[in-house]
Design a protein around this motif. Structure first.
Motif, PDB file in Angstrom:
ATOM      1  N   LEU A 304       0.681  -1.172   0.526  1.00 47.47           N
ATOM      2  CA  LEU A 304       0.208  -0.067   0.159  1.00 47.47           C
ATOM      3  C   LEU A 304       1.279   1.147   0.044  1.00 47.47           C
ATOM      4  N   GLN A 305       0.737   2.303  -0.424  1.00 51.03           N
ATOM      5  CA  GLN A 305       0.982   3.479  -0.607  1.00 51.03           C
ATOM      6  C   GLN A 305       0.439   3.895   0.374  1.00 51.03           C
ATOM      7  N   LYS A 306       1.503   5.141   1.431  1.00 48.98           N
ATOM      8  CA  LYS A 306       0.885   5.354   2.504  1.00 48.98           C
ATOM      9  C   LYS A 306       1.879   6.818   2.278  1.00 48.98           C
ATOM     10  N   TRP A 336      -8.126   2.977   2.273  1.00 47.77           N
ATOM     11  CA  TRP A 336      -9.293   3.230   1.000  1.00 47.77           C
ATOM     12  C   TRP A 336      -9.255   4.253   0.173  1.00 47.77           C
ATOM     13  N   TRP A 337      -8.130   4.839   0.223  1.00 44.86           N
ATOM     14  CA  TRP A 337      -7.749   6.082  -1.182  1.00 44.86           C
ATOM     15  C   TRP A 337      -6.544   4.833  -2.280  1.00 44.86           C
ATOM     16  N   ASN A 338      -5.964   3.298  -1.800  1.00 47.18           N
ATOM     17  CA  ASN A 338      -5.448   2.942  -2.545  1.00 47.18           C
ATOM     18  C   ASN A 338      -6.361   2.229  -2.877  1.00 47.18           C
ATOM     19  N   ASP A 339      -7.379   1.586  -2.920  1.00 47.53           N
ATOM     20  CA  ASP A 339      -8.293   1.012  -3.190  1.00 47.53           C
ATOM     21  C   ASP A 339      -9.899   1.737  -4.322  1.00 47.53           C
ATOM     22  N   SER A 340      -9.885   2.916  -3.812  1.00 48.49           N
ATOM     23  CA  SER A 340     -10.357   4.148  -5.012  1.00 48.49           C
ATOM     24  C   SER A 340     -10.065   4.500  -6.082  1.00 48.49           C
ATOM     25  N   GLU A 344      -2.740  11.582  -7.452  1.00 49.38           N
ATOM     26  CA  GLU A 344      -1.842  11.514  -6.343  1.00 49.38           C
ATOM     27  C   GLU A 344      -2.224  12.772  -5.672  1.00 49.38           C
ATOM     28  N   LEU A 345      -2.594  12.491  -4.016  1.00 51.76           N
ATOM     29  CA  LEU A 345      -2.820  13.621  -3.101  1.00 51.76           C
ATOM     30  C   LEU A 345      -1.942  14.731  -3.262  1.00 51.76           C
TER      31      LEU A 345
END
Length: 366
Positions: A304-306, A336-340, A344-345
């Motif tokens: 997972l990207q954190k 949630w962010w990885n799955d969605s 890039e934030l």
């Protein structure tokens, strides 16, 4: 009728595979029934012998795939190995006749594993042989057994295939002789004496053998047995073996048209009932995949990207989501962010605070 799924036995019992027993178009199961699921207590030592097959006949098409008497002279050459097989008036030995040799090889290897000296001449009990190879023990079963001995003894082979590392061009029968020593009162054979050919015996002494899955004896079609032998020889314990359809047909010894051969391969792939290996058909190639390797491949979860949230962001998160464990919310937000699949934030801290604010609005902790 719903298809039945049966777990087949493995050399490694911890790795179970499932084989479909969906009926064919003729209404029969793709596998023969397991006729003796409960071992006979009087012959359990014989049944416990692990099926072994010699590597030469697994590699090269020595046995006929015909279901009717095959009286043609068969010639085969591949990579410098030559085989000429001449039938007797009874026809060529078939791949089902080979069950007898597999039984003999298996018994001799089992004795060798116990420290005993092997002997070319074996004394067999007919019923033990029939049970071990999953054959019927009625009158027809004994009649077929006698015919098999006649074809094995009558078929003559000339080859330069190495036996225990030694290349000698020679001619021989698959068995030198056989004899019914005793019959029962009903006329059925009871005890049999069989002497193996010196060529095959050298294979056994040199342990040029491979283990077979017991469900080999449940394969109905001769071509399926032959294809399993080739997969066992060439794929073995590797992850996969890829071969062209043309070469595979040549190595099986099948005389059918290439279109018919392709159709048989498709049926084998669809029914997925070959022991040990799954079959995949591509345009011009066939891929055999080791079921044990497939079952034991570890699924590696992607990392997972954190996104980085600074301490100030966690401080603000506590303010907008009072009563929550912000670190647990962070893990939930990252997942949630990885799955969605969000882009890039630009400002991870602000995005995390917004996530916590929305969570508290939906479910405030009092």
């Amino acid at each position: 009728m719903k298809p039945r799924i049966k777990a087949t036995r493995q050399r490694n019992p911890e790795l179970a595979i499932t084989v479909s027993e969906t009926p064919n178009v003729d209404g029969r199961s793709v596998l023969l029934p397991e006729r003796y699921p409960i071992p006979d207590l009087f012959i359990c030592d014989v049944l416990d012998a692990i099926p072994k097959d010699d590597m030469a006949s697994m590699e090269h098409p020595i046995f006929s795939l015909a279901t009717k008497p095959d009286r043609r002279i068969f010639r085969y050459e591949h990579n410098g190995n030559t085989v000429e097989i001449v039938p007797s008036v009874k026809g060529l030995a078939t791949i089902h006749d080979k069950d007898i040799l597999i039984y003999c090889i298996s018994q001799l290897i089992a004795k060798m594993n116990q420290g005993e000296q092997p002997n070319r001449t074996l004394h067999l009990t007919a019923r033990d042989l029939l049970v071990w190879t999953n054959r019927q023990t009625d009158g027809d079963g004994y009649k077929r057994l006698r015919s098999a001995f006649e074809r094995l003894a009558g078929t003559r082979i000339t080859t330069n295939i190495k036996a225990d590392g030694e290349e000698i061009t020679e001619g021989f029968g698959l068995i030198n002789e056989w004899r019914i020593i005793r019959k029962t009162n009903s006329g059925q054979m009871s005890e049999i004496k069989v002497t193996l050919s010196e060529w095959l015996f050298r294979m056994i002494e040199g342990r040029s053998v491979l283990t077979l899955h017991r469900d080999y004896f449940r394969l109905r079609k001769p071509l399926e047995r032959r294809i399993y032998e080739l997969a066992r020889k060439h794929c073995g314990a590797q992850e996969k073996w890829v071969v062209s359809i043309e070469i595979l047909q040549k190595k099986t010894g099948a005389s059918s048209h290439i279109r018919v051969f392709r159709s048989m391969l498709r049926d084998l792939a669809i029914n997925n009932h070959l022991p040990d290996y799954a079959v995949e058909i591509n345009s011009n190639t066939v891929t055999f995949r080791n079921r044990e390797t497939m079952d034991t491949v570890k699924v590696i979860e992607p990392k997972l990207q954190k996104p980085f949230v600074d301490p100030e962001g966690f401080h603000d998160a506590r303010g907008v989501a009072p009563g929550y464990d912000v670190y647990a919310l962070y893990d939930e937000w990252v997942s949630w962010w990885n799955d969605s699949g969000q882009p890039e934030l630009q400002n991870p801290s602000a995005a995390f605070v917004g996530f916590c604010r929305n969570r508290h609005k939906r479910n405030p902790i009092r």
